[in-house]
Design an enzyme around this catalytic site. Structure first.
Site, short mmCIF file in Angstrom:
data_model
loop_
_atom_site.label_atom_id
_atom_site.label_comp_id
_atom_site.label_asym_id
_atom_site.label_seq_id
_atom_site.Cartn_x
_atom_site.Cartn_y
_atom_site.Cartn_z
N CYS A 1 7.91 3.42 6.68
CA CYS A 1 6.61 3.78 6.13
C CYS A 1 5.53 3.91 7.19
O CYS A 1 4.43 4.35 6.91
CB CYS A 1 6.20 2.77 5.07
SG CYS A 1 7.17 2.89 3.55
N ASP B 1 -2.94 5.14 -7.09
CA ASP B 1 -1.99 4.11 -7.51
C ASP B 1 -0.59 4.42 -7.00
O ASP B 1 -0.36 5.44 -6.35
CB ASP B 1 -2.01 3.95 -9.04
CG ASP B 1 -1.86 2.51 -9.48
OD1 ASP B 1 -1.13 1.76 -8.81
OD2 ASP B 1 -2.48 2.13 -10.49
N ASP B 2 0.37 3.56 -7.33
CA ASP B 2 1.70 3.66 -6.75
C ASP B 2 2.58 4.73 -7.38
O ASP B 2 3.54 5.19 -6.75
CB ASP B 2 2.40 2.30 -6.86
CG ASP B 2 1.69 1.24 -6.06
OD1 ASP B 2 1.67 1.35 -4.83
OD2 ASP B 2 1.12 0.31 -6.66
N ASP C 1 7.91 1.36 -6.26
CA ASP C 1 6.73 1.96 -6.89
C ASP C 1 6.77 1.84 -8.41
O ASP C 1 5.72 1.71 -9.06
CB ASP C 1 6.60 3.43 -6.50
CG ASP C 1 6.07 3.63 -5.09
OD1 ASP C 1 5.44 2.68 -4.57
OD2 ASP C 1 6.28 4.69 -4.51
N ASP D 1 2.02 -2.32 -4.56
CA ASP D 1 2.98 -2.81 -3.56
C ASP D 1 2.42 -2.59 -2.17
O ASP D 1 1.52 -1.78 -1.95
CB ASP D 1 4.38 -2.22 -3.74
CG ASP D 1 4.47 -0.73 -3.51
OD1 ASP D 1 3.43 -0.06 -3.39
OD2 ASP D 1 5.60 -0.22 -3.46
N GLY E 1 20.63 15.01 -6.55
CA GLY E 1 19.45 15.05 -5.71
C GLY E 1 19.32 16.37 -4.98
O GLY E 1 19.79 17.42 -5.45
#
Length: 340
Positions: A20, A56-57, A101, A234, A149
């Site tokens: 991150c 927000d997450d 999240d 988080d 995916g």
């Protein structure tokens, strides 16, 4: 040189940043998002409960009422460059981080899809398989299906997930629901960023950091809901101070932090002392400086409080049994954050 399965591969050496810490800096991101128009669907029966407004997450919409218990859909996506060299561990960490999240909103992840970018002419696909295997393992632990995916050929490896979860719309954890008088609880220690940066630079493995990053925030989420909490976020790439500033700003409160109460991973202070601080962490600190009263907090502690975490814990407005209280929310003052 093209890597082969006979050649030991250090995945972190194929990335310009790690985990991150490679996020776009929060100030720059807010400038981009601030220029976007608000576009609402022309019609529909799925109202948006949480969107861009408070940073927000995850996004949340309510499902149409079909005569049963009310439900909301929680939607998020998260992916990043390698944070560790072991491909399976990277997959586990990235999956836990993406699932976080949903937990940060008070939800339960039910379906994920993989997001994979791979330098197909440089790194063997055996490593990609290990990354995906790690993601599947953590998703299975969370009780979350993985249904395929998307993958692309990319000069830099990246992995993560887009995750869909379910939540009770009346029991969401939101970053704008804090109020004065609530204690602040942190559910994982800080220091992941500096330990990961040391790993990238030296190859030294920090098992305590890996164990922390692969741990799901599921139990912390359940404990927060059981305690009646309604405000949480988080702690990931913007560091504790960055995410705390966003929570305090959205809730129109000031957060007072007892710096002596904040937990850190073994080796974190030594990593800061020895200079293993990412550019992302320094940008986090620069972003929150105008909004923070640092008091007498020393420089190393400031960096640790801004350390860019990967798959960090939950920061919850409320006292949650089994986790340390690190401060409290008070009425809005001159700063978003006060350190003591």
């Amino acid at each position: 040189m093209t890597a082969t399965h006979e050649t030991p591969v250090r995945l972190t050496q194929f990335a310009h940043g790690g985990g991150c810490a490679c996020k776009i800096p929060p100030g720059e991101l807010e400038d981009v998002l601030g220029g976007l128009p608000v576009v609402l669907p022309a019609a529909g029966d799925t109202p948006l409960l949480v969107g861009l407004a408070t940073g927000d997450d995850a996004a949340v919409v309510t499902l149409p009422d079909r005569g049963g218990a009310a439900q909301a859909v929680v939607s998020t996506a998260d992916f990043f460059t390698p944070v560790v060299d072991d491909p399976c561990d990277w997959g586990r960490i990235a999956a836990a981080n993406a699932l976080s999240d949903v937990y940060a909103m008070g939800g339960r992840p039910v379906l994920a899809v993989n997001l994979l970018a791979w330098p197909r002419d440089v790194l063997p696909f055996e490593l990609a398989r290990e990354v995906l295997r790690g993601g599947l393992e953590v998703a299975a632990e969370a009780g979350c299906h993985v249904g395929g995916g998307h993958s692309v050929d990319d000069p830099e490896p990246k992995y993560g997930m887009a995750v869909t979860g379910l939540a009770d719309p009346a029991r969401l954890l939101r970053n704008d629901a804090g109020r004065p008088g609530l204690p602040l609880t942190l559910t994982k220690p800080l220091g992941l960023g500096v330990l990961n940066n040391r790993h990238k630079a030296t190859g030294q493995r920090f098992q305590q950091a890996v164990a922390t990053m692969v741990a799901l925030n599921r139990d912390a989420c359940a404990a927060a809901l059981a305690a009646g909490a309604s405000c949480a976020t988080d702690v990931t790439g913007f560091g504790l101070l960055g995410h705390l500033h966003k929570l305090a700003r959205a809730s129109d409160v000031t957060a007072v932090i007892d710096t002596a109460a904040v937990p850190y991973l073994d080796g974190a202070r030594e990593a800061v002392r020895d200079g293993y601080v990412s550019g992302g962490t320094r940008r986090n600190l620069a972003w929150v400086e105008p909004f923070t009263d640092f008091g007498g907090t020393d420089a190393d502690t400031r960096l640790l409080l801004a350390d860019a975490q990967t798959s960090g814990g939950l920061l919850i407005a409320g006292e949650i049994p089994g986790y340390p209280v690190i401060g409290e929310l008070v009425p809005r003052g001159a700063h978003s954050i006060v350190l003591r």
